[in-house]
Write a protein that holds these residues in place. Structure first.
Motif, PDB file in Angstrom:
ATOM      1  N   SER A  34     -10.496  12.137  13.709  1.00 24.51           N
ATOM      2  CA  SER A  34     -10.300  10.878  12.996  1.00 24.51           C
ATOM      3  C   SER A  34     -11.567  10.534  12.238  1.00 24.51           C
ATOM      4  O   SER A  34     -12.661  10.984  12.581  1.00 24.51           O
ATOM      5  CB  SER A  34      -9.947   9.744  13.967  1.00 24.51           C
ATOM      6  N   GLN A  35     -11.395   9.738  11.198  1.00 26.28           N
ATOM      7  CA  GLN A  35     -12.528   9.229  10.437  1.00 26.28           C
ATOM      8  C   GLN A  35     -12.281   7.754  10.206  1.00 26.28           C
ATOM      9  O   GLN A  35     -11.332   7.426   9.512  1.00 26.28           O
ATOM     10  CB  GLN A  35     -12.671   9.981   9.109  1.00 26.28           C
ATOM     11  N   GLN A  48     -11.219   3.655   4.298  1.00 27.17           N
ATOM     12  CA  GLN A  48      -9.942   4.212   4.734  1.00 27.17           C
ATOM     13  C   GLN A  48     -10.092   4.756   6.152  1.00 27.17           C
ATOM     14  O   GLN A  48     -11.158   5.195   6.544  1.00 27.17           O
ATOM     15  CB  GLN A  48      -9.577   5.343   3.762  1.00 27.17           C
ATOM     16  N   ASP A  50      -8.596   7.697   8.530  1.00 26.38           N
ATOM     17  CA  ASP A  50      -7.875   8.969   8.465  1.00 26.38           C
ATOM     18  C   ASP A  50      -7.653   9.515   9.862  1.00 26.38           C
ATOM     19  O   ASP A  50      -8.570   9.482  10.690  1.00 26.38           O
ATOM     20  CB  ASP A  50      -8.679  10.012   7.685  1.00 26.38           C
ATOM     21  N   TRP A  52      -6.027  13.081  11.827  1.00 27.91           N
ATOM     22  CA  TRP A  52      -5.523  14.437  11.689  1.00 27.91           C
ATOM     23  C   TRP A  52      -4.959  14.889  13.034  1.00 27.91           C
ATOM     24  O   TRP A  52      -5.593  14.694  14.080  1.00 27.91           O
ATOM     25  CB  TRP A  52      -6.625  15.403  11.281  1.00 27.91           C
ATOM     26  N   SER A  82      -0.523  12.533   3.895  1.00 32.38           N
ATOM     27  CA  SER A  82      -1.073  13.357   2.839  1.00 32.38           C
ATOM     28  C   SER A  82       0.015  14.249   2.240  1.00 32.38           C
ATOM     29  O   SER A  82       0.826  14.818   2.967  1.00 32.38           O
ATOM     30  CB  SER A  82      -2.205  14.228   3.394  1.00 32.38           C
ATOM     31  N   ASN A  88      -2.012  14.982   8.361  1.00 31.53           N
ATOM     32  CA  ASN A  88      -2.950  13.898   8.058  1.00 31.53           C
ATOM     33  C   ASN A  88      -2.204  12.633   7.634  1.00 31.53           C
ATOM     34  O   ASN A  88      -1.349  12.683   6.751  1.00 31.53           O
ATOM     35  CB  ASN A  88      -3.905  14.338   6.951  1.00 31.53           C
ATOM     36  N   HIS A  90      -3.162   8.319   6.766  1.00 34.39           N
ATOM     37  CA  HIS A  90      -4.300   7.456   6.472  1.00 34.39           C
ATOM     38  C   HIS A  90      -3.817   6.091   6.012  1.00 34.39           C
ATOM     39  O   HIS A  90      -2.676   5.934   5.564  1.00 34.39           O
ATOM     40  CB  HIS A  90      -5.213   8.081   5.412  1.00 34.39           C
ATOM     41  N   THR A  92      -5.676   2.348   4.161  1.00 33.54           N
ATOM     42  CA  THR A  92      -6.883   1.732   3.633  1.00 33.54           C
ATOM     43  C   THR A  92      -7.159   0.424   4.367  1.00 33.54           C
ATOM     44  O   THR A  92      -6.264  -0.178   4.973  1.00 33.54           O
ATOM     45  CB  THR A  92      -6.764   1.460   2.125  1.00 33.54           C
TER      46      THR A  92
END
Length: 125
Positions: A34-35, A48, A50, A52, A82, A88, A90, A92
């Motif tokens: 994750s981000q 954002q 993200d 995965w 995605s 993925n 995501h 915002t």
């Protein structure tokens, strides 16, 4: 002499082939990255969030929410998958104030099982 029917030869062969062939094994999707990362401390707000997974997830019924420490949802309600990587998703976020945030997610694995989870990240002043 008895006459051989072609089906008496083919049926046992097809049965043996079906029993000996490997079957695809489907597993639940697992969050692998994750981000921002789980328990990460940031010095500025991400734009954002993200996530995965280890395998592509289905496009229907996906959810991703960012919750602040008061329990208020603060993401932009715009979860997307995605187009180039089905593993993925995501969403915002607006500029987030310093604090602790919880990311909650729900996806449907290719094997149709619902996978849910959550993790936190912190923004320091």
């Amino acid at each position: 002499m008895p006459k051989l029917d072609i089906t008496t030869i083919i049926k046992p062969g097809l049965l043996a082939l079906a029993l000996l062939s490997p079957l695809p094994a489907f597993a639940h999707a697992i969050l692998v990255k994750s981000q921002p990362a789980k328990d990460e401390t940031l010095t500025e707000s991400p734009k954002q969030i993200d996530l995965w997974f280890n395998d592509a997830v289905r496009s229907e019924y996906k959810a991703l929410a960012v919750i602040d420490s008061t329990g208020k949802r603060v993401d932009n309600h715009d979860v997307e998958q995605s187009l180039t990587n089905g593993a993925n998703i995501h969403a915002t976020v607006p500029t987030l104030a310093p604090g602790v945030y919880t990311v909650r997610y729900r996806v449907v694995s290719e094997d149709t099982h619902i996978v849910t989870g959550k993790f936190e990240f912190t923004i320091k002043p």
